[in-house]
Enzyme design. Structure first.
Site, short mmCIF file in Angstrom:
data_model
loop_
_atom_site.label_atom_id
_atom_site.label_comp_id
_atom_site.label_asym_id
_atom_site.label_seq_id
_atom_site.Cartn_x
_atom_site.Cartn_y
_atom_site.Cartn_z
N ASP A 8 0.86 -1.18 0.00
CA ASP A 8 0.00 0.00 0.00
C ASP A 8 0.90 1.23 0.00
O ASP A 8 1.76 1.38 0.86
CB ASP A 8 -0.89 0.03 1.24
CG ASP A 8 -1.94 -1.07 1.23
OD1 ASP A 8 -1.93 -1.89 0.28
OD2 ASP A 8 -2.75 -1.13 2.17
N ASP A 129 -15.31 -3.50 -0.61
CA ASP A 129 -14.84 -3.16 0.73
C ASP A 129 -16.07 -2.87 1.59
O ASP A 129 -16.89 -2.03 1.23
CB ASP A 129 -13.93 -1.94 0.69
CG ASP A 129 -12.82 -2.08 -0.35
OD1 ASP A 129 -12.27 -3.19 -0.45
OD2 ASP A 129 -12.52 -1.10 -1.05
#
Length: 245
Positions: A8, A129
């Site tokens: 990330d 998500d």
């Protein structure tokens, strides 16, 4: 089951967030390409990349870091964050990504997902998500009333390559994945499901694999913290077992 080490990227650095909170970022390194190389050297067969700033901005922000990763490694990589139009999808695939992940637009513009899946077969994934089963968008900052399973089913005939399901409340918390919710989603559709959020041990990975319905798992913080040794995890997942997928 494929294990996807996660990189990330926030402000050009490798970070991990706690439950998607940009203010709760832990920096693990300032050279994402070097980290990608280390994961490849350890034996991974895929990488999972996220442009965190891009997820909030709605357009690529850490493109330089992603390009450096693609130049460094030969294993395929998938990328999510800030990919919300056909131009950006095509740009990333042309630059060497194996797969792009569409999250926010899957809710806001599902026709784009369908078009992209037709134009780029096998190279489009949908990121789902969710908090308490409801989908969140725009870097998890906006919660919707859309149920994760309903969104997944809506793309059943679209030709997407995979669904990446993240339980936001588990992400970065080192508390184990939401096995029940992930299995329920995987059993609700024919699309391969990749589990994300909370994977914190080799036992977690083996539990996901043992379900026989989960195609992959993403792990980030546990790899950086040393809770999971990537080489050992890959070996454990490669060991034949009665429940292995």
């Amino acid at each position: 089951m494929i294990l996807y080490p996660a990189i990330d990227v926030k402000d050009g650095q490798c970070v991990r967030l706690l439950r998607g909170d940009m203010a709760a970022a832990t920096v693990f390194g300032d050279d994402p390409a070097a980290q990608a190389g280390a994961f490849q050297d350890a034996g991974c067969t895929w990488l999972h990349l996220v442009d965190l700033n891009g997820a909030f901005a709605g357009a690529p922000v850490n493109a330089a870091a992603v390009r450096a990763i693609l130049a460094r490694v030969s294993v395929p990589a998938q990328l999510g964050g800030g990919i919300r139009d056909m131009h950006t999808i095509a740009m990333w695939l042309e630059q060497g990504l194996a797969r792009v992940i569409l999250g926010t637009v899957a809710v806001e513009n599902p026709d784009l997902v369908r078009l992209a899946a037709r134009e780029f077969p096998g190279q489009i994934a949908v990121g789902i998500d969710a908090r308490a089963g409801r989908v969140a968008t725009k870097g998890w900052a906006v919660e919707t009333e859309v149920q994760a399973t309903d969104l997944a089913r809506s793309f059943e005939d679209a030709g997407v390559a995979a669904l990446i399901y993240t339980d936001i409340d588990r992400d970065g918390a080192m508390q184990g994945p939401n096995l029940a919710a992930t299995v329920a989603l995987a059993e609700a559709v024919q699309i391969p499901v990749i589990a994300s959020g909370g994977v914190s041990s080799i036992a977690d990975l083996l539990a996901l694999q043992a379900t026989g319905v989960i195609a992959g798992a993403i792990s980030g913080r546990a790899l950086y913290d040393g809770a999971i040794d990537l080489g050992q995890a890959l070996a454990a997942l490669a060991t034949p077992g009665p429940s292995a997928c």
